[in-house]
Structure formats: structure tokens, C-alpha cells
Motif scaffolding. Structure first.
Motif, PDB file in Angstrom:
ATOM      1  N   ARG A  28     -28.584  31.585   6.811  1.00  0.00           N
ATOM      2  CA  ARG A  28     -28.776  31.236   5.472  1.00  0.00           C
ATOM      3  C   ARG A  28     -29.976  31.671   4.854  1.00  0.00           C
ATOM      4  O   ARG A  28     -30.084  31.918   3.690  1.00  0.00           O
ATOM      5  CB  ARG A  28     -28.617  29.633   5.406  1.00  0.00           C
ATOM      6  CG  ARG A  28     -27.131  29.326   5.419  1.00  0.00           C
ATOM      7  CD  ARG A  28     -27.047  27.864   4.787  1.00  0.00           C
ATOM      8  NE  ARG A  28     -27.058  27.024   6.129  1.00  0.00           N
ATOM      9  CZ  ARG A  28     -28.348  26.367   6.212  1.00  0.00           C
ATOM     10  NH1 ARG A  28     -29.105  26.130   5.217  1.00  0.00           N
ATOM     11  NH2 ARG A  28     -28.512  25.781   7.302  1.00  0.00           N
ATOM     12  N   GLN A  29     -31.072  32.225   5.728  1.00  0.00           N
ATOM     13  CA  GLN A  29     -32.407  32.827   5.038  1.00  0.00           C
ATOM     14  C   GLN A  29     -31.877  34.181   4.354  1.00  0.00           C
ATOM     15  O   GLN A  29     -32.767  34.568   3.642  1.00  0.00           O
ATOM     16  CB  GLN A  29     -33.346  32.860   6.340  1.00  0.00           C
ATOM     17  CG  GLN A  29     -33.854  31.632   6.589  1.00  0.00           C
ATOM     18  CD  GLN A  29     -35.256  31.322   6.198  1.00  0.00           C
ATOM     19  OE1 GLN A  29     -35.982  32.121   6.002  1.00  0.00           O
ATOM     20  NE2 GLN A  29     -35.469  30.157   5.421  1.00  0.00           N
ATOM     21  N   ARG A  30     -30.884  34.630   5.117  1.00  0.00           N
ATOM     22  CA  ARG A  30     -30.699  36.193   4.525  1.00  0.00           C
ATOM     23  C   ARG A  30     -29.773  36.091   3.459  1.00  0.00           C
ATOM     24  O   ARG A  30     -28.791  35.166   3.301  1.00  0.00           O
ATOM     25  CB  ARG A  30     -29.544  36.645   5.828  1.00  0.00           C
ATOM     26  CG  ARG A  30     -30.148  36.708   7.122  1.00  0.00           C
ATOM     27  CD  ARG A  30     -30.629  37.893   7.893  1.00  0.00           C
ATOM     28  NE  ARG A  30     -31.645  37.440   8.354  1.00  0.00           N
ATOM     29  CZ  ARG A  30     -32.363  38.266   9.263  1.00  0.00           C
ATOM     30  NH1 ARG A  30     -31.424  39.216  10.050  1.00  0.00           N
ATOM     31  NH2 ARG A  30     -33.154  38.062  10.031  1.00  0.00           N
ATOM     32  N   ILE A  31     -30.390  36.838   2.288  1.00  0.00           N
ATOM     33  CA  ILE A  31     -29.819  36.574   1.226  1.00  0.00           C
ATOM     34  C   ILE A  31     -28.786  37.929   1.288  1.00  0.00           C
ATOM     35  O   ILE A  31     -29.071  39.180   1.467  1.00  0.00           O
ATOM     36  CB  ILE A  31     -30.596  36.987   0.115  1.00  0.00           C
ATOM     37  CG1 ILE A  31     -31.641  36.013   0.115  1.00  0.00           C
ATOM     38  CG2 ILE A  31     -29.930  36.874  -1.262  1.00  0.00           C
ATOM     39  CD1 ILE A  31     -33.122  36.094  -0.820  1.00  0.00           C
ATOM     40  N   ASP A  32     -27.410  37.562   0.911  1.00  0.00           N
ATOM     41  CA  ASP A  32     -26.476  38.781   0.648  1.00  0.00           C
ATOM     42  C   ASP A  32     -26.657  39.577  -0.018  1.00  0.00           C
ATOM     43  O   ASP A  32     -26.651  39.001  -1.307  1.00  0.00           O
ATOM     44  CB  ASP A  32     -24.900  38.118   0.881  1.00  0.00           C
ATOM     45  CG  ASP A  32     -24.315  37.518   2.065  1.00  0.00           C
ATOM     46  OD1 ASP A  32     -25.001  37.892   3.141  1.00  0.00           O
ATOM     47  OD2 ASP A  32     -23.638  36.562   1.994  1.00  0.00           O
ATOM     48  N   PRO A  34     -26.001  41.571  -3.337  1.00  0.00           N
ATOM     49  CA  PRO A  34     -24.847  42.162  -4.626  1.00  0.00           C
ATOM     50  C   PRO A  34     -24.538  43.593  -4.541  1.00  0.00           C
ATOM     51  O   PRO A  34     -23.722  43.698  -5.227  1.00  0.00           O
ATOM     52  CB  PRO A  34     -25.362  41.403  -5.759  1.00  0.00           C
ATOM     53  CG  PRO A  34     -26.887  41.159  -5.640  1.00  0.00           C
ATOM     54  CD  PRO A  34     -27.259  41.285  -4.170  1.00  0.00           C
ATOM     55  N   LEU A  35     -25.625  44.207  -3.680  1.00  0.00           N
ATOM     56  CA  LEU A  35     -25.547  45.772  -4.065  1.00  0.00           C
ATOM     57  C   LEU A  35     -24.337  46.472  -3.226  1.00  0.00           C
ATOM     58  O   LEU A  35     -24.242  47.715  -3.270  1.00  0.00           O
ATOM     59  CB  LEU A  35     -26.855  46.331  -4.065  1.00  0.00           C
ATOM     60  CG  LEU A  35     -27.639  46.082  -5.317  1.00  0.00           C
ATOM     61  CD1 LEU A  35     -29.024  46.009  -4.822  1.00  0.00           C
ATOM     62  CD2 LEU A  35     -27.657  47.300  -6.210  1.00  0.00           C
TER      63      LEU A  35
END
Lengths: 178, 147
Positions: A28-32, A34-35
Motif C-alpha cells: 500500500r506504500q506503493r503508489i500505482d 497513472p502513467l
């Protein structure tokens, strides 16, 4: 009896939910990004070693790996041996994005640890990094031959993620070849 | 003695100046812009230290993102454009106020569902109690006794 067990059931469900939350805390620390699936943002930046600039047009039609690093970044040293190995093993350009660094420190760092990248672009202010949604170096982007970002690895490349990255890179190589 | 007091007072007066904030204040021509800036950096999340807004974060990237917000306000961009700029790069995650969408539906509706479940349980329990009480009253000797 059932009425007595109901609160217990709810409690157990809650415990399971919280445990699952703890298990996936790292992810959850990882931000998916949007690119993913979007084209590489427009850029025109100086190169680190050559006295010229480089932009999207220079890389048009080629798949490449874009590795974001900085001499100030301790994790970049951690992944450096694997990046070096990657530079030897892959058949598409390994591009370094030297991010929020000074040219002097970057060149010293490369001299000290070795330069496995094909070439580097130099983002001194860090705006291209922001356009790419970079929030912590090192990050590694895989770009296909149409200029689309296909994958982003956040944090240092590890032995486990290396195998996965190589498999993804091979796919891009095949696509670019056909 | 007076000199000592004066000196102490002077030292105290200097103290806030010494405690220099890592966050450089930015100059605004218009007060409205400064208010917008404050509001925006308060509602955008720092992506490095994820439990802080941009406003209070000391991370270098947060400073860069604050500068972006500042420059874009000066360029005359609207608040929603600046929010979109951040979201295009970092996703919904940068917004402390996430949009209502498929993947955030639990977040938005979860509490309402729990509240409804709680109210329903309460209602059922009250009704059962009442019924139990009624039967007890009906069966009690006082009630059956036509006094």
C-alpha cells in the motif's frame, strides 16, 4: 446460542481484515502509477556526459529502459550491481535519468561505481521526474517501441524483481523486433 | 542589572528568527492567491512521506511540488487544473479527498453500510425486547387477574 456467537463472528472477521491489512502494508506504500499505458511525457533535457540535449524524438521507435537515479540516493547504490548486470544483458537501450543531482556529483558517482547505462539524461530541477510521477529514486520505467510506458518498478531492483523485469524487457524486445 | 535584563530580552526577541523554518515562505501579490496556495498544499499529500500534506513536509520532492503549485497559481491556472496536474502524475493517492469512483466505493459507502447495519440490529433488538415485555405482562398474574 447463535445470537451469542454473532458478535464473536464479527470480531473474528474484523481480526482477519486487520491482519490482511498488515500483510499488504508494504504494497500500500506503493503508489500505482497513472502513467502506465500512457505515452512518455514530453521532454527535452541535456545529456549528462555529452554536450547536447535529448528529447522524445531521439528515442522514437525504440523500446528502452529508463532508470531514475541520483548520486544522493543510497538505494541507487544498492541496486547498482543489478543495473550493471541489466546493462549487459538487455538488447534495448538502458537510459539513466539523473534526477535532482549536480553534474559534478553524478559524474564522480559514475566514475566511482561504474557506468552501465547506455547514456544519461540530466534533470537538474526535477520537473521531468515530476511529469513521470517519480516520488522516490530509484525507479525503473519500461517503455515500448511506440513510446508507451508499460511498467514501472518503484524502489531498488532486487534479485527477485530483476527476473521479472528481464522477462518484461524480453517481451518489449520481441514486440519491437516484429 | 538593567543591562542584563535588556540583554535577556533582546536574546528572547531574536529566538523566533533563529528557529528558521525549512519551508521557505513564498511571496504573493494577491491575498486570494495565497489563500488558494495554502488550501491546495493542505489538501495534497506528500508522496514521499505519505502521511503528511505538502504543506508540512520537509522532503525535497514536496518542496518541488509546492513550487509547482505556486508557479501554476501565478500562471493563472484554476484549482481543479492544479489538482488534475497532480493526479495525472501521482494518481488519486495525492488527493486527501479521494473521488467517488468504483475503486473507492467501499471507502465512501462502507461507513454508511455499517451505520445502517447497526441501526437495523438495534431496531430488531428493541422490537424483540418489547415483544418479550408484552408477553411477560400478558402472562403475569396481575394481568390475568381481572381485579
Amino acid at each position: 446460542m447463535i445470537r451469542m456467537l454473532l458478535p464473536l463472528g464479527v470480531f473474528v472477521a474484523l481480526v482477519i481484515l486487520l491482519l490482511a491489512g498488515l500483510q499488504s502494508a508494504d504494497q500500500r506504500q506503493r503508489i500505482d502509477s497513472p502513467l502506465i499505458g500512457k505515452p512518455v511525457p514530453a521532454f527535452e533535457l541535456p545529456m549528462l556526459k555529452q554536450p547536447r540535449s535529448l528529447g522524445n524524438a531521439d528515442l522514437a521507435g525504440r523500446a528502452f529502459v529508463l532508470n531514475v537515479w541520483g548520486s544522493w540516493c543510497p538505494s541507487c547504490r544498492v541496486e547498482h550491481p543489478l543495473i550493471t548486470r541489466m546493462g549487459r544483458e538487455i538488447n534495448i537501450p538502458l537510459v539513466g535519468l539523473n534526477w535532482k543531482d549536480t553534474r559534478e556529483n553524478a559524474l564522480t558517482w559514475l566514475g566511482q561505481f561504474g557506468d552501465a547505462w547506455d547514456f544519461h539524461i540530466y534533470d537538474e530541477i526535477g520537473d521531468f521526474g515530476i511529469d513521470l510521477g517519480v516520488y522516490g529514486a530509484p525507479e525503473t520505467f519500461l517503455v515500448d517501441h511506440t513510446g508507451t510506458i508499460r511498467y514501472k518498478h518503484i524502489g531498488p531492483v532486487t534479485t527477485e524483481s530483476y527476473t521479472d523485469l528481464i522477462a518484461r524487457i524480453r517481451l518489449l524486445e520481441t514486440e519491437a523486433g516484429s | 542589572m538593567t543591562r542584563v535584563i535588556m540583554l535577556t530580552l533582546l536574546t528572547l526577541a531574536c529566538a523566533p528568527g533563529l528557529a528558521q523554518s525549512p519551508i521557505q515562505p513564498l511571496e504573493f501579490q494577491r491575498e486570494v492567491d495565497e489563500k488558494r496556495y495554502r488550501a491546495l498544499i493542505g489538501e495534497l499529500r506528500c508522496t514521499v512521506c505519505q502521511n503528511e500534506p505538502l504543506e508540512s513536509s520537509n522532503a525535497p520532492l514536496a518542496a518541488d511540488l509546492r513550487r509547482q503549485v505556486y508557479n501554476q497559481i501565478l500562471d493563472g491556472r484554476a484549482d481543479f487544473e492544479i489538482r488534475d496536474y497532480m493526479r495525472d502524475r501521482y494518481g488519486d493517492f495525492v488527493l486527501y479527498d479521494p473521488p467517488f469512483a468504483g475503486h473507492t466505493i467501499i471507502l465512501w459507502l462502507g461507513p454508511l453500510v455499517l451505520l445502517a447495519a447497526g441501526l437495523a440490529t438495534g431496531a430488531v433488538m428493541i422490537r424483540q425486547r418489547r415483544r418479550m415485555l408484552k408477553t411477560r405482562v400478558n402472562n403475569s398474574p396481575v394481568a390475568t387477574n381481572p381485579d
